[in-house]
Design an enzyme around this catalytic site. Structure first.
Site, PDB file in Angstrom:
ATOM      1  NE  ARG A   2      13.980  70.557 162.165  1.00  0.00           N
ATOM      2  CZ  ARG A   2      15.236  70.515 162.620  1.00  0.00           C
ATOM      3  NH1 ARG A   2      16.228  70.339 161.751  1.00  0.00           N
ATOM      4  NH2 ARG A   2      15.490  70.647 163.908  1.00  0.00           N
ATOM      5  CD  GLU A  35      14.381  63.641 158.321  1.00  0.00           C
ATOM      6  OE1 GLU A  35      14.814  63.448 159.489  1.00  0.00           O
ATOM      7  OE2 GLU A  35      14.780  64.554 157.606  1.00  0.00           O
ATOM      8  CG  HIS A  56      18.000  65.142 159.780  1.00  0.00           C
ATOM      9  ND1 HIS A  56      16.699  65.397 160.151  1.00  0.00           N
ATOM     10  CD2 HIS A  56      18.710  66.233 160.166  1.00  0.00           C
ATOM     11  CE1 HIS A  56      16.625  66.586 160.751  1.00  0.00           C
ATOM     12  NE2 HIS A  56      17.836  67.105 160.761  1.00  0.00           N
TER      13      HIS A  56
END
Length: 381
Positions: free
Chosen positions: A202, A231, A248
């Site tokens: 993360r 993000e 991601h």
């Protein structure tokens, strides 16, 4: 039964249409109006599932086709008697293969390096097991594990002194060991010369503003980021400084995403007290034209690098993200929208186990088995 689902969940209609009417929407922009008439909600990590989204809905089941659950307001769901399920481990293999691909692209052979892992759950634990099978010198930090579960547990400081550090932690902001901003400037300054730092967990586990400052101070450390803070509106200045960047998608192998869909399908069936009647193999045929040839005149490391690049070109992920950044700077393209589009339209990536390698020598075969490739040994006898 009405089912609302993220449009990026693969085969969502094929799996769930026998249960109810499936409507799909972009995950990041789902609204309470979208969810109003739904009884089940199926998401990925970009959808924040909370009171704001569900307070006017009839949703009684939430399934996230991901390992992480930090996007779910679990306390609110529980207090409102809404069942929820995740898909732990579904994309662990995909993320591990991303780590291998990144190191191969950077030409960093992990076999003779001190390898540090931060977070040894489904993903970090699988990476650890694979590395140990190759005899790699591993150091792990995970305050939720015991030495019985992992004899290579050590301090965070010891892990940060390794040649390679790979991060696989969930995002937590409360509890005894919160992971939010676990890595700040003082921790970054502990990295040894020519270290490699990867974050595939993360984004906010690393303080990204501190990371940018650090990379201006040190140009010897190679950083690989698949996850960012925040993000999708990431720092383009930070993207310029990292060795590899991606939107991601480390866990975005087709196999990993399908496994997540299947696991949540099974969870919803259990919630409804019905037997599941579909498996991935019922919907996806085996990969054809899947034989790879290796060059035995090259050493094992060169063979492995080329085989992995044939199956998964991580350099293309990096190029697409940097091209988007360039367009956003020169053509006024919305970077955040483009970031999500790269995820939505991500090319099909199959995991190593779908491929058969022909002609490998005995030493290379050992590597390939650990990495997950199939090996044809009939022409090696």
């Amino acid at each position: 039964m009405k089912i609302l689902a993220d449009e990026n969940i693969p085969l969502v209609k094929e799996f769930f249409q026998s249960i109810g009417e499936v409507t799909t929407r972009p995950g990041r922009t789902m609204t309470s109006e979208d969810a109003h008439n739904a009884s089940a909600l199926l998401v990925r990590s970009v959808t924040n599932v909370n009171e704001s989204l569900l307070k006017t809905s009839d949703v009684n089941f939430v399934g996230t086709c991901t390992i992480g659950v930090d996007h779910l307001d679990q306390q609110w769901l529980q207090s409102n008697h809404i069942n929820f399920s995740s898909a732990p481990g579904c994309n662990a293999n995909s993320v591990v293969e991303y780590v291998y691909a990144a190191l191969c692209h950077l030409n960093v052979n992990w076999l003779d390096k001190k390898f540090g892992i931060i977070g040894c759950g489904n993903v970090g634990g699988l990476l650890y097991k694979r590395l140990k099978l190759q005899g790699v010198d591993c150091y792990c930090y995970d305050p939720f594990l015991s030495l019985d579960a992992n004899p290579d547990l050590t301090s965070l400081e010891e892990v940060l002194s390794c040649d390679i550090i790979s991060m696989h932690t969930p995002l937590t902001k409360a509890g005894e060991h919160p992971s939010f901003h676990l890595i700040n400037l003082p921790q970054l300054q502990q990295l040894k010369t020519n270290a490699v730092l990867l974050n595939c967990g993360r984004g906010p586990v690393i303080n990204n503003s501190h990371l940018l400052q650090f990379l201006y101070e040190r140009n010897d450390v190679q950083v690989v980021l698949d996850v960012w803070e925040p993000e999708p509106g990431i720092s383009l200045e930070l993207l310029d400084k990292v060795a590899l960047g991606s939107p991601h998608i480390a866990g975005y192998s087709y196999d990993g995403k399908l496994k997540g869909t299947e696991m949540i399908y099974q969870a919803l069936c259990k919630h409804l007290n019905r037997e599941p009647d579909l498996l991935i193999k019922d919907l996806v045929p085996a990969l054809t034209n899947n034989h790879l040839q290796t060059n035995v005149d090259e050493n094992t490391w060169e063979q492995v690098k080329k085989l992995i690049a044939q199956v998964y070109s991580i350099a293309d992920d990096d190029k697409r993200l940097r091209a988007l950044a360039q367009r956003s700077r020169t053509d006024n393209e919305d970077f955040s929208v483009g970031f999500d589009n790269l995820r939505k339209n991500y090319p099909t990536r199959r995991e190593f186990h779908n491929y058969q390698v022909d002609g490998a020598d005995s030493k290379t075969i050992g590597w390939l088995h650990v990495l997950g490739f199939g090996v044809n040994t009939s022409n090696n006898e």
